[in-house]
Design an enzyme around this catalytic site. Structure first.
Site, PDB file in Angstrom:
ATOM      1  N   ARG A 172      18.719  -5.356   9.173  1.00 22.69           N
ATOM      2  CA  ARG A 172      19.053  -3.933   9.377  1.00 22.69           C
ATOM      3  C   ARG A 172      17.925  -3.183  10.072  1.00 22.69           C
ATOM      4  O   ARG A 172      18.139  -2.133  10.654  1.00 22.69           O
ATOM      5  CB  ARG A 172      19.285  -3.256   8.013  1.00 22.69           C
ATOM      6  CG  ARG A 172      20.614  -3.580   7.369  1.00 22.69           C
ATOM      7  CD  ARG A 172      20.719  -2.973   5.969  1.00 22.69           C
ATOM      8  NE  ARG A 172      20.610  -1.533   5.939  1.00 22.69           N
ATOM      9  CZ  ARG A 172      21.597  -0.674   6.160  1.00 22.69           C
ATOM     10  NH1 ARG A 172      22.789  -1.135   6.420  1.00 22.69           N
ATOM     11  NH2 ARG A 172      21.408   0.627   6.098  1.00 22.69           N
ATOM     12  N   ARG A 176       9.900  -2.965  17.028  1.00 23.64           N
ATOM     13  CA  ARG A 176       9.798  -2.430  18.388  1.00 23.64           C
ATOM     14  C   ARG A 176       8.393  -2.580  18.956  1.00 23.64           C
ATOM     15  O   ARG A 176       7.419  -2.336  18.238  1.00 23.64           O
ATOM     16  CB  ARG A 176      10.165  -0.938  18.402  1.00 23.64           C
ATOM     17  CG  ARG A 176      11.566  -0.657  17.957  1.00 23.64           C
ATOM     18  CD  ARG A 176      12.090   0.606  18.602  1.00 23.64           C
ATOM     19  NE  ARG A 176      13.386   0.939  18.017  1.00 23.64           N
ATOM     20  CZ  ARG A 176      13.571   1.867  17.093  1.00 23.64           C
ATOM     21  NH1 ARG A 176      12.556   2.605  16.667  1.00 23.64           N
ATOM     22  NH2 ARG A 176      14.754   2.093  16.602  1.00 23.64           N
ATOM     23  N   ARG A 248      22.763  -2.331  -7.631  1.00 26.97           N
ATOM     24  CA  ARG A 248      21.564  -1.564  -7.952  1.00 26.97           C
ATOM     25  C   ARG A 248      21.984  -0.109  -8.083  1.00 26.97           C
ATOM     26  O   ARG A 248      22.833   0.389  -7.328  1.00 26.97           O
ATOM     27  CB  ARG A 248      20.512  -1.685  -6.843  1.00 26.97           C
ATOM     28  CG  ARG A 248      20.037  -3.078  -6.585  1.00 26.97           C
ATOM     29  CD  ARG A 248      19.298  -3.679  -7.735  1.00 26.97           C
ATOM     30  NE  ARG A 248      17.941  -3.123  -7.879  1.00 26.97           N
ATOM     31  CZ  ARG A 248      17.137  -3.399  -8.887  1.00 26.97           C
ATOM     32  NH1 ARG A 248      17.539  -4.190  -9.885  1.00 26.97           N
ATOM     33  NH2 ARG A 248      15.934  -2.880  -8.929  1.00 26.97           N
ATOM     34  N   ARG A 278      10.486   5.465  -2.883  1.00 30.38           N
ATOM     35  CA  ARG A 278      10.221   6.477  -1.866  1.00 30.38           C
ATOM     36  C   ARG A 278      10.281   7.871  -2.472  1.00 30.38           C
ATOM     37  O   ARG A 278      10.789   8.055  -3.578  1.00 30.38           O
ATOM     38  CB  ARG A 278      11.205   6.362  -0.697  1.00 30.38           C
ATOM     39  CG  ARG A 278      12.664   6.417  -1.081  1.00 30.38           C
ATOM     40  CD  ARG A 278      13.550   6.131   0.138  1.00 30.38           C
ATOM     41  NE  ARG A 278      14.948   6.067  -0.236  1.00 30.38           N
ATOM     42  CZ  ARG A 278      15.945   5.829   0.599  1.00 30.38           C
ATOM     43  NH1 ARG A 278      15.707   5.631   1.876  1.00 30.38           N
ATOM     44  NH2 ARG A 278      17.196   5.780   0.190  1.00 30.38           N
ATOM     45  N   GLU A 299      12.311   8.325  -6.049  1.00 41.50           N
ATOM     46  CA  GLU A 299      13.494   7.461  -6.159  1.00 41.50           C
ATOM     47  C   GLU A 299      13.129   6.117  -6.794  1.00 41.50           C
ATOM     48  O   GLU A 299      12.229   5.436  -6.311  1.00 41.50           O
ATOM     49  CB  GLU A 299      14.066   7.265  -4.749  1.00 41.50           C
ATOM     50  CG  GLU A 299      15.368   6.530  -4.695  1.00 41.50           C
ATOM     51  CD  GLU A 299      15.961   6.566  -3.287  1.00 41.50           C
ATOM     52  OE1 GLU A 299      15.885   7.608  -2.594  1.00 41.50           O
ATOM     53  OE2 GLU A 299      16.486   5.523  -2.872  1.00 41.50           O
ATOM     54  N   TYR A 347      27.952  -3.270   1.507  1.00 40.29           N
ATOM     55  CA  TYR A 347      27.109  -2.157   1.925  1.00 40.29           C
ATOM     56  C   TYR A 347      27.713  -1.594   3.214  1.00 40.29           C
ATOM     57  O   TYR A 347      27.917  -2.329   4.165  1.00 40.29           O
ATOM     58  CB  TYR A 347      25.684  -2.644   2.201  1.00 40.29           C
ATOM     59  CG  TYR A 347      24.735  -1.497   2.444  1.00 40.29           C
ATOM     60  CD1 TYR A 347      23.917  -1.055   1.420  1.00 40.29           C
ATOM     61  CD2 TYR A 347      24.696  -0.840   3.659  1.00 40.29           C
ATOM     62  CE1 TYR A 347      23.065   0.023   1.619  1.00 40.29           C
ATOM     63  CE2 TYR A 347      23.863   0.234   3.861  1.00 40.29           C
ATOM     64  CZ  TYR A 347      23.052   0.658   2.845  1.00 40.29           C
ATOM     65  OH  TYR A 347      22.224   1.727   3.030  1.00 40.29           O
ATOM     66  N   ASP A 349      27.481   1.712   6.032  1.00 41.01           N
ATOM     67  CA  ASP A 349      26.949   2.991   6.499  1.00 41.01           C
ATOM     68  C   ASP A 349      28.112   3.981   6.597  1.00 41.01           C
ATOM     69  O   ASP A 349      29.279   3.583   6.674  1.00 41.01           O
ATOM     70  CB  ASP A 349      26.275   2.823   7.867  1.00 41.01           C
ATOM     71  CG  ASP A 349      24.934   2.102   7.752  1.00 41.01           C
ATOM     72  OD1 ASP A 349      24.288   2.221   6.689  1.00 41.01           O
ATOM     73  OD2 ASP A 349      24.552   1.412   8.711  1.00 41.01           O
TER      74      ASP A 349
HETATM   75  N1  UDP Z   1      12.652  -2.314   3.535  1.00 40.32           N
HETATM   76  C1  UDP Z   1      11.351  -2.609   3.220  1.00 40.32           C
HETATM   77  N2  UDP Z   1      10.408  -1.647   3.378  1.00 40.32           N
HETATM   78  C2  UDP Z   1      10.693  -0.409   3.806  1.00 40.32           C
HETATM   79  C3  UDP Z   1      12.032  -0.095   4.133  1.00 40.32           C
HETATM   80  C4  UDP Z   1      12.989  -1.081   3.981  1.00 40.32           C
HETATM   81  O1  UDP Z   1      11.038  -3.709   2.796  1.00 40.32           O
HETATM   82  O2  UDP Z   1       9.784   0.425   3.887  1.00 40.32           O
HETATM   83  C5  UDP Z   1      13.671  -3.367   3.343  1.00 40.32           C
HETATM   84  C6  UDP Z   1      14.393  -3.209   2.002  1.00 40.32           C
HETATM   85  O3  UDP Z   1      14.658  -4.491   1.472  1.00 40.32           O
HETATM   86  C7  UDP Z   1      15.681  -2.518   2.387  1.00 40.32           C
HETATM   87  C8  UDP Z   1      15.956  -3.134   3.755  1.00 40.32           C
HETATM   88  O4  UDP Z   1      14.657  -3.293   4.342  1.00 40.32           O
HETATM   89  O5  UDP Z   1      16.717  -2.764   1.467  1.00 40.32           O
HETATM   90  C9  UDP Z   1      16.844  -2.309   4.643  1.00 40.32           C
HETATM   91  O6  UDP Z   1      16.239  -1.045   4.852  1.00 40.32           O
HETATM   92  P1  UDP Z   1      17.092   0.260   5.029  1.00 40.32           P
HETATM   93  O7  UDP Z   1      16.222   1.363   5.409  1.00 40.32           O
HETATM   94  O8  UDP Z   1      18.280  -0.061   5.861  1.00 40.32           O
HETATM   95  O9  UDP Z   1      17.513   0.502   3.516  1.00 40.32           O
HETATM   96  P2  UDP Z   1      18.747   1.261   2.908  1.00 40.32           P
HETATM   97  O10 UDP Z   1      19.301   2.201   3.929  1.00 40.32           O
HETATM   98  O11 UDP Z   1      19.649   0.146   2.570  1.00 40.32           O
HETATM   99  O12 UDP Z   1      18.160   1.944   1.716  1.00 40.32           O
END
Ligand code: UDP
Length: 374
Positions: A172, A176, A248, A278, A299, A347, A349
């Site tokens: 996901r 870059r 979760r 976060r 969170e 999951y 979006d």
């Molecule tokens: N992830 C991570 N560190 C970060 C952000 C994301 O390891 O700082 C990993 C984490 O396992 C997460 C996945 O990347 O579930 C996908 O990130 P995304 O931001 O898409 O998370 P979501 O939108 O599912 O909360």
């Protein structure tokens, strides 16, 4: 003319209800919660007046022009680009991993091609077919970046080591070799000016749609509908007879600050020792508004138990087997369509949810005449 019941007033339920109502059907939308909009619900904080993303950050992003036009018909979208920061080992970096992140972490001044070669040299090339999140990360970015940004966060987010998680989760996130720190790559991105709940309220605002909140729908008590669109958890529909799918859930700890607490909407915390994943500072999601004070959410992610709100489908191998069994039961329910994140245990979006709801309602309307009556 048909009478349909839509279970769940989130994006799936609202879009389907509207499509059907526009086509002349009569729709009742029932939701067990006290509000519409499901997990994208937004509400103004009573103390500060700031629009809060009650169930965590939701930034609308899509490449689907029809879906973008659809949401813009029901809300004024403000331009918003998600720029996430992360704190690891006492320093702050930009996400997704980009040229700035790489140069900061390694104290370098690499240009794009140099950084590409630098990271390629760190990547574990012995992993040819990555199976787990950890293998995927080691193959893509090498150990330093994996351990700095992904290992601890992912462990907290999913409640297990990344070696036990599928590689797809990491896919996901982009990597870059430029200074582009936009978290998303999609063409359209924004946040509704008056929040998501106002948008969903407008979708549901139709003379042939009746909304019932605080209403728990039980499968054996439903009578008098030609068809049911169910966006609740698929295992709950069947009374958990085969067992529970795992999710979760998230907990939010609210706190206030005078002024600006962190200077951005989302600050991730990558260290395992920090119990939360976060902190969201909600006023930064609405930079067009002025607020002196600030409301923030810490969170926390944990396993979802009975009575908790399900957020992320865990999709472990046991869940996949169970889902398969529930899907077989669902296939026999000819008068019920299972929709959305919880109804299909995936999951999704927000834009995918709307796309599927549009497609689903169109398909049903095409065949509506032939559907059996419940
Ligand atoms: N992830 C991570 N560190 C970060 C952000 C994301 O390891 O700082 C990993 C984490 O396992 C997460 C996945 O990347 O579930 C996908 O990130 P995304 O931001 O898409 O998370 P979501 O939108 O599912 O909360």
């Amino acid at each position: 003319m048909k009478k349909c019941l839509v279970v769940g007033a989130g994006l799936s339920g609202a879009v389907i209800a509207r499509q059907l109502a526009d086509a002349g059907q009569f729709i009742t939308v029932a939701d067990s919660r006290a509000h519409i909009a499901g997990n994208c619900h937004t509400a103004r904080d009573a103390d500060t007046g700031i629009m809060v993303h009650t169930y965590g950050p939701h930034i609308f992003h899509t490449d689907d022009r029809e879906v973008w036009n659809y949401v813009n018909a029901f809300a004024t979208f403000m331009p918003y680009q998600n720029r996430v920061k992360t704190t690891t080992r006492g320093a702050v970096y930009a996400l997704p991993v980009n040229l700035h992140t790489i140069n900061q972490l390694f104290n370098t001044a690499l240009r794009p091609d140099e950084a590409r070669a630098f990271i390629a040299a760190k990547a574990d090339i012995t992993i040819t077919d990555p199976q787990s999140f950890e293998e995927q990360a080691l193959q893509m970015v090498g150990r330093e970046i994996y351990e700095a940004f992904f290992k601890g966060y992912t462990n907290k987010q999913w409640g297990c080591p990344p070696s036990a998680l599928p590689a797809a989760i990491l896919k996901r996130l982009p990597l870059r070799f430029s200074y582009d720190d936009n978290y998303f790559c999609q063409q359209f991105q924004g946040i509704p000016k008056d929040g998501y709940t106002a948008m969903v309220a407008r979708i549901l605002d139709h003379p042939r749609i009746a909304v019932r909140l605080n209403t728990h729908v039980r499968r054996d008590e439903i009578k008098g509908y030609d068809h049911i669109f169910y966006s609740g958890p698929i295992d709950a529909w069947f009374g958990y007879t085969l067992g529970r799918l795992t999710y979760r859930t998230l907990e939010f700890e609210r706190f206030y600050h005078d002024g600006d607490y962190q200077g951005c909407a989302v600050m991730n915390y990558a260290d395992l020792e920090i119990p939360y994943t976060r902190i969201t500072e909600h006023k930064h999601f609405a930079p067009w508004e002025q607020h002196a004070r600030s409301v923030l959410y810490r969170e926390f992610s944990r396993a979802c138990g009975p009575g908790d709100i399900p957020f992320y489908p865990t999709r472990q191998s046991r869940d996949k087997d169970l889902l398969h069994s529930y899907a077989a039961l669902a296939a026999q329910e000819t008068h019920v369509t299972f929709i959305g994140r919880l109804g299909t245990y995936r999951y999704l979006d927000m834009d995918q949810t709307i796309r599927e709801a549009l497609d689903c309602s169109r398909a049903w309307l095409k065949g509506a005449g032939q559907r059996p009556t419940a």
